[in-house]
Write a protein that holds these residues in place. Structure first.
Motif, PDB file in Angstrom:
ATOM      1  N   ILE A 131      38.133  38.249  39.305  1.00 12.03           N
ATOM      2  CA  ILE A 131      38.381  38.238  40.747  1.00 12.03           C
ATOM      3  C   ILE A 131      37.233  38.896  41.491  1.00 12.03           C
ATOM      4  CG2 ILE A 131      39.891  39.144  42.565  1.00 12.03           C
ATOM      5  CD1 ILE A 131      42.227  38.815  40.581  1.00 12.03           C
ATOM      6  N   SER A 132      36.769  40.061  40.984  1.00  8.99           N
ATOM      7  CA  SER A 132      35.679  40.782  41.646  1.00  8.99           C
ATOM      8  C   SER A 132      34.409  39.953  41.685  1.00  8.99           C
ATOM      9  CB  SER A 132      35.427  42.111  40.931  1.00  8.99           C
ATOM     10  OG  SER A 132      34.292  42.759  41.449  1.00  8.99           O
ATOM     11  N   GLU A 133      34.152  39.221  40.598  1.00  7.62           N
ATOM     12  CA  GLU A 133      32.931  38.422  40.513  1.00  7.62           C
ATOM     13  C   GLU A 133      33.102  37.044  41.158  1.00  7.62           C
ATOM     14  OE1 GLU A 133      32.239  38.451  36.332  1.00  7.62           O
ATOM     15  OE2 GLU A 133      32.094  40.642  36.256  1.00  7.62           O
ATOM     16  N   GLN A 134      34.263  36.839  41.811  1.00  6.48           N
ATOM     17  CA  GLN A 134      34.542  35.605  42.561  1.00  6.48           C
ATOM     18  C   GLN A 134      34.463  34.366  41.676  1.00  6.48           C
ATOM     19  OE1 GLN A 134      31.969  35.570  45.980  1.00  6.48           O
ATOM     20  NE2 GLN A 134      32.916  37.398  46.882  1.00  6.48           N
ATOM     21  N   ARG A 135      34.903  34.530  40.425  1.00  7.96           N
ATOM     22  CA  ARG A 135      34.948  33.387  39.523  1.00  7.96           C
ATOM     23  C   ARG A 135      36.336  32.730  39.501  1.00  7.96           C
ATOM     24  NH1 ARG A 135      32.489  35.250  33.963  1.00  7.96           N
ATOM     25  NH2 ARG A 135      33.061  37.347  34.619  1.00  7.96           N
ATOM     26  N   LEU A 136      37.287  33.292  40.257  1.00 12.83           N
ATOM     27  CA  LEU A 136      38.608  32.678  40.421  1.00 12.83           C
ATOM     28  C   LEU A 136      38.820  32.393  41.909  1.00 12.83           C
ATOM     29  CD1 LEU A 136      40.885  34.845  38.075  1.00 12.83           C
ATOM     30  CD2 LEU A 136      39.686  32.725  37.553  1.00 12.83           C
ATOM     31  N   PRO A 137      38.912  31.144  42.323  1.00 13.25           N
ATOM     32  CA  PRO A 137      39.171  30.830  43.735  1.00 13.25           C
ATOM     33  C   PRO A 137      40.520  31.408  44.149  1.00 13.25           C
ATOM     34  CG  PRO A 137      38.475  28.881  42.523  1.00 13.25           C
ATOM     35  CD  PRO A 137      38.734  29.919  41.506  1.00 13.25           C
ATOM     36  N   GLY A 186      38.234  44.398  41.770  1.00 12.08           N
ATOM     37  CA  GLY A 186      39.074  43.222  41.588  1.00 12.08           C
ATOM     38  C   GLY A 186      40.543  43.565  41.648  1.00 12.08           C
ATOM     39  N   LYS A 187      40.903  44.694  41.052  1.00 10.49           N
ATOM     40  CA  LYS A 187      42.303  45.135  41.099  1.00 10.49           C
ATOM     41  C   LYS A 187      42.750  45.374  42.533  1.00 10.49           C
ATOM     42  CE  LYS A 187      45.387  48.846  39.637  1.00 10.49           C
ATOM     43  NZ  LYS A 187      45.499  50.169  38.984  1.00 10.49           N
ATOM     44  N   GLU A 188      41.900  46.090  43.283  1.00  9.06           N
ATOM     45  CA  GLU A 188      42.250  46.369  44.677  1.00  9.06           C
ATOM     46  C   GLU A 188      42.357  45.079  45.485  1.00  9.06           C
ATOM     47  OE1 GLU A 188      39.180  48.998  45.893  1.00  9.06           O
ATOM     48  OE2 GLU A 188      39.915  50.699  44.683  1.00  9.06           O
ATOM     49  N   GLU A 189      41.486  44.110  45.218  1.00 15.13           N
ATOM     50  CA  GLU A 189      41.522  42.824  45.911  1.00 15.13           C
ATOM     51  C   GLU A 189      42.820  42.081  45.606  1.00 15.13           C
ATOM     52  OE1 GLU A 189      40.134  39.427  48.119  1.00 15.13           O
ATOM     53  OE2 GLU A 189      39.665  41.570  48.128  1.00 15.13           O
ATOM     54  N   LEU A 190      43.217  42.061  44.320  1.00 15.47           N
ATOM     55  CA  LEU A 190      44.438  41.373  43.940  1.00 15.47           C
ATOM     56  C   LEU A 190      45.663  42.031  44.569  1.00 15.47           C
ATOM     57  CD1 LEU A 190      45.766  39.124  42.301  1.00 15.47           C
ATOM     58  CD2 LEU A 190      45.835  40.695  40.333  1.00 15.47           C
ATOM     59  N   GLU A 191      45.677  43.379  44.579  1.00 10.19           N
ATOM     60  CA  GLU A 191      46.810  44.088  45.191  1.00 10.19           C
ATOM     61  C   GLU A 191      46.938  43.733  46.665  1.00 10.19           C
ATOM     62  OE1 GLU A 191      45.746  48.105  44.251  1.00 10.19           O
ATOM     63  OE2 GLU A 191      47.067  48.189  42.491  1.00 10.19           O
ATOM     64  N   ARG A 192      45.813  43.666  47.365  1.00  4.98           N
ATOM     65  CA  ARG A 192      45.855  43.323  48.788  1.00  4.98           C
ATOM     66  C   ARG A 192      46.359  41.893  48.994  1.00  4.98           C
ATOM     67  NH1 ARG A 192      40.879  46.076  48.960  1.00  4.98           N
ATOM     68  NH2 ARG A 192      39.755  44.085  48.844  1.00  4.98           N
ATOM     69  N   LYS A 193      45.870  40.971  48.154  1.00  8.87           N
ATOM     70  CA  LYS A 193      46.264  39.574  48.316  1.00  8.87           C
ATOM     71  C   LYS A 193      47.751  39.375  48.053  1.00  8.87           C
ATOM     72  CE  LYS A 193      42.249  37.806  49.347  1.00  8.87           C
ATOM     73  NZ  LYS A 193      41.999  37.264  50.709  1.00  8.87           N
ATOM     74  N   VAL A 194      48.258  39.982  46.990  1.00  6.40           N
ATOM     75  CA  VAL A 194      49.687  39.858  46.669  1.00  6.40           C
ATOM     76  C   VAL A 194      50.539  40.401  47.813  1.00  6.40           C
ATOM     77  CG1 VAL A 194      51.526  40.667  45.126  1.00  6.40           C
ATOM     78  CG2 VAL A 194      49.359  39.846  44.165  1.00  6.40           C
ATOM     79  N   LYS A 195      50.092  41.501  48.400  1.00  5.66           N
ATOM     80  CA  LYS A 195      50.830  42.086  49.521  1.00  5.66           C
ATOM     81  C   LYS A 195      50.746  41.194  50.749  1.00  5.66           C
ATOM     82  CE  LYS A 195      51.165  46.338  52.230  1.00  5.66           C
ATOM     83  NZ  LYS A 195      50.614  47.706  52.448  1.00  5.66           N
ATOM     84  N   ARG A 220      38.282  25.927  33.737  1.00  6.65           N
ATOM     85  CA  ARG A 220      36.911  25.672  34.168  1.00  6.65           C
ATOM     86  C   ARG A 220      36.260  26.906  34.767  1.00  6.65           C
ATOM     87  NH1 ARG A 220      35.193  24.379  39.047  1.00  6.65           N
ATOM     88  NH2 ARG A 220      37.315  24.007  39.783  1.00  6.65           N
ATOM     89  N   ARG A 221      36.997  27.636  35.598  1.00  7.84           N
ATOM     90  CA  ARG A 221      36.354  28.723  36.331  1.00  7.84           C
ATOM     91  C   ARG A 221      36.402  30.054  35.585  1.00  7.84           C
ATOM     92  NH1 ARG A 221      35.292  27.070  41.395  1.00  7.84           N
ATOM     93  NH2 ARG A 221      36.392  25.234  42.156  1.00  7.84           N
ATOM     94  N   ALA A 222      37.117  30.130  34.493  1.00  3.43           N
ATOM     95  CA  ALA A 222      37.225  31.404  33.785  1.00  3.43           C
ATOM     96  C   ALA A 222      36.540  31.382  32.435  1.00  3.43           C
ATOM     97  CB  ALA A 222      38.699  31.773  33.593  1.00  3.43           C
ATOM     98  N   LYS A 223      35.859  30.302  32.095  1.00  2.00           N
ATOM     99  CA  LYS A 223      35.326  30.177  30.751  1.00  2.00           C
ATOM    100  C   LYS A 223      34.238  31.201  30.429  1.00  2.00           C
ATOM    101  CE  LYS A 223      32.041  26.552  32.046  1.00  2.00           C
ATOM    102  NZ  LYS A 223      31.637  25.168  31.772  1.00  2.00           N
ATOM    103  N   SER A 224      33.586  31.738  31.454  1.00  2.00           N
ATOM    104  CA  SER A 224      32.533  32.724  31.190  1.00  2.00           C
ATOM    105  C   SER A 224      33.019  34.149  31.343  1.00  2.00           C
ATOM    106  CB  SER A 224      31.362  32.495  32.147  1.00  2.00           C
ATOM    107  OG  SER A 224      31.794  32.636  33.494  1.00  2.00           O
TER     108      SER A 224
END
Length: 738
Positions: free
Chosen positions: A543-549, A503-512, A573-577
């Protein structure tokens, strides 16, 4: 002879059988009541009829084993009617010649209960491995819910060993190994010392025949000289005891062959250098209230003639051994310089020491209260030794075993001991972690079962696996053993740690890719506040579990970059779990640290030098991944207060690290010559640890020292500190925190 005790006609032509039956029935008639004799004789005839077609290896009737074992049970151990009947019928029940319900109807439920336990033990087939011996001993005890079961089994095995010469070689070796490693040690725990020694000697005869024959030959060659020396040694002692009016019996006890063999091996000496081959035993006949006084009076007589060695004095009369043994031992030297051990005890003490039980006694009712196997054996021995010699067994037993353990077998015959209530899944993890991780169920005694199936004593368990299987959180409700629980938690946490890294790596790529003017820390802070989660670890997991669009994330971060971050939702709604990062192990959100963790970039903090076993936490840095700190790190408070969203729960992997950690220890002590040398010798020579640096000096009249050592974990540091504290002159030892 009364008609009630006639020998079965079918054996009259066999003179050895005639003698065997006649001797057995004569002993029974002179020992038991008439009604008990009739019951025993009836059981004997049942055994003769049921086993008449079976022979032993030497061609003699198989029933001989039952009769000879029953004689040991009655005469050498001292059990009563129901035990003798059960012994006679043991092979009848074991071989299915007479069902247990029929035996219960004919001879009573007690006999059937004893036979049920004996049949369980007979089904145990120990593997020849000393590593398994303790487990097999405990399994045997677990089957002995009636104490008579284990005592009858001891007699059964003793009779087998006495007849072992007629067995095939492979069976001889297997029986001898089992006897030495299982039954002789149980006999010792029960105080059946005579049986223990005989079992050990007979086992050695077949396991080490050359050494056994060598010792027997040497004992025979030296017997005449030994007897002459003993006669000379005891003559003045006997004269004085008779003059004092002390009633006594004198024995000379030659050390058992097995004990001599063990001493020769342990000390690496030949037979000629084993100097305590025999002991003189003086057995006093006196009232119970005079036992101690007369034993010490005899001790005084012995030491009047011979000089005692104070280092070899053993007073087990004032304080008996934990196994109940009572005796007064001293080692004295003759004018010619020969050392002799003298044992002084009363007739009661000798009877307990030799047999653990008088010729006739009964068990008194004692509540077991859920005893473990060791306590069960100790309580049984206590009852054996304190029961009056004139009593007989007529009462029901209530000494029960509740070991809180279950013993099960692998398909190859290995025995495993688990906690009571363990399931197939517990068993799988007990065998190997990889087996547990992929377990989908099992087969118990050939029957397909689920991984939730509970295990019972004696079950043969086979594990069924699948490559696609993976541990789930619900497994924690299935297992009861700490090993299985810990491994499942570890796997779940490792999975979450890997997921967070992705998830961290995914977020870093998206921000870039989105070309946002935000650092990763700023992005995580914004998302943590909006979704009301406490740590960046949780954001990465979402993010890794795709619970945040990701469209929503982009919009939020774009607003954050422009200073227009929207107000957080009360219940996103999407982060409650999302998993909690409170640090509670039950949440499963915990970073597991060891040297093999490849998917998470981390380093050990230089400010506090954490080592395996220290309580730790992780801190997400800006450019260096995760730094691991001790919870008592000087910087811990500041990091938790200023950057709570960057703090991760962490722990060490439970398996020992293969690497080495650096730990620093400071020592304060008296300024004594050689103290620093003793410290370094202790660490490097005795504890075999590598010293990386050290310094010693004197300040204000006190020695001050500091050592940096390589260790595998905090437990090793604790051991070093404990050992150094025990040195003379040490005032204070502690590990340096930073």
């Amino acid at each position: 002879m009364s008609a009630s005790y006639e020998i079965p006609e079918i054996y009259i032509p066999l003179s050895p059988a005639m003698n065997l039956y006649r001797d057995f029935l004569t002993y029974i008639r002179t020992t038991f009541s008439a009604s008990s004799c009739d019951e025993i004789r009836r059981a004997l005839h049942t055994a003769v009829r049921s086993l008449s077609d079976l022979k032993r290896y030497d061609g003699t009737p198989f029933v001989f084993h039952s009769i000879q074992t029953a004689r040991i049970v009655a005469e050498e151990i001292g059990l009563g009617r129901n035990s003798v009947i059960s012994t006679l019928l043991h092979d009848v029940a074991r071989l299915g010649r007479m069902p247990l319900p029929e035996i219960a109807a004919a001879y009573g439920p007690e006999c059937a209960g004893i036979l049920r336990g004996l049949n369980h033990i007979s089904a145990v087939d120990p593997k020849t491995s000393t590593l398994q011996a303790d487990n097999f001993r405990e399994l045997i005890v677990s089957y002995s819910t009636d104490p008579r079961v284990i005592l009858i089994k001891m007699a059964d095995r003793l009779e087998v060993m006495r007849a072992l010469e007629s067995f095939p070689e492979l069976k001889r070796n297997k029986k001898a190994w089992e006897t030495l490693n299982l039954y002789s040690q149980l006999a010792h725990k029960l105080g059946l010392y005579g049986i223990k020694s005989e079992m050990e000697d007979l086992s050695l005869k077949y396991l080490e025949p050359r050494e056994y024959d060598h010792i027997v030959r040497k004992l025979s060659e030296s017997d005449a000289a030994r007897q002459a020396f003993i006669a000379t040694f005891v003559r003045p002692i006997e004269d004085r005891l008779r003059a004092l009016g002390i009633r006594y019996k004198l024995k000379s006890r030659t050390k058992s062959i097995y004990s001599i063999w063990r001493k020769m091996r342990k000390q690496r000496v030949p037979f000629e250098e084993v100097y305590d081959l025999f002991a003189i035993r003086i057995i006093i006949d006196c009232p119970p209230d005079q036992e101690k006084m007369q034993c010490w009076s005899v001790y005084s007589v012995v030491t009047d003639f011979y000089t005692p060695n104070p280092d070899r004095m053993r007073d087990w009369i004032s304080i008996p051994k934990s196994n109940g043994y009572e005796s007064l031992h001293t080692t004295v030297v003759t004018p010619q310089g020969r050392w002799v051990e003298v044992q002084i005890r009363t007739r009661r003490m000798d009877e307990v020491a030799e047999r653990g039980v008088a010729a006739h006694w009964r068990y008194k009712g004692v509540g077991g209260g859920g005893l473990g196997s060791e306590q069960w054996l100790a309580r049984l021995r206590e009852i054996v030794e304190t029961t009056a010699a004139a009593e007989t067994i007529e009462e029901r037993f209530d000494l029960a075993l509740s070991s809180n353990e279950v013993f099960v077998f692998t398909p190859t015959g290995d025995l495993r001991k688990l906690r009571e209530g363990s399931t197939v899944l517990d068993f799988a993890f007990d065998i190997h972690s990889n087996l547990g991780m992929t377990c989908t169920g099992g087969r118990i005694n050939g029957r397909n079962v689920s991984l939730r199936e509970r295990l019972r004593n004696g079950d043969v368990v086979e594990i069924v696996t699948s490559k696609t299987q993976r541990p789930r959180a619900g497994w924690l409700d299935i297992v009861v053993t700490s090993k299985a629980k810990a491994k499942i938690k570890q796997i779940l946490r490792d999975d979450q740690a890997r997921s967070a890294q992705l998830g961290k790596e995914e977020l870093e790529r998206k921000v870039k890719n989105w070309k946002l003017p935000l650092t990763i820390e700023e992005a995580v802070t914004a998302l943590s506040k909006y979704y009301k989660v406490k740590t960046g670890f949780e954001v990465y997991a979402l993010i890794s579990e795709q619970r945040l669009p990701m469209g929503e994330v982009k919009e939020l971060l774009t607003d954050a970059a422009s200073g227009r971050l929207p107000a957080p939702e009360i219940q996103p709604r999407r982060a409650k779990s999302a998993p909690s990062a409170s640090g509670d192990d039950r949440s499963g959100d915990c970073l597991v640290i060891d040297e093999t963790l490849r998917d998470v970039e981390y380093k050990l903090g230089g400010c506090c030098h954490p080592i395996l076993g220290d309580p730790i936490f992780g801190f997400v840095t800006v450019h260096s991944g995760i730094t691991i700190h001790r919870t008592d790190c000087p910087n811990a408070k500041r990091l938790r207060e200023e950057y709570p969203y960057r703090v991760l729960s962490a722990r060490w992997r439970e398996t020992t690290s293969n690497g080495a950690f650096l730990a620093t220890i400071r020592v304060t002590g008296d300024d004594l010559p050689g103290l620093a040398g003793r410290i370094t010798d202790l660490v490097s020579q005795e504890l075999k640890l590598n010293i990386r640096s050290l310094s010693f000096g004197v300040q204000r009249g006190m020695m001050q020292g500091q050592l940096s050592i390589e260790v595998k974990g905090a437990q090793a540091v604790d051991m070093v500190i404990h050992k150094i504290k025990r040195l003379k002159g040490i005032v204070r030892v502690f590990r340096v925190n930073s």
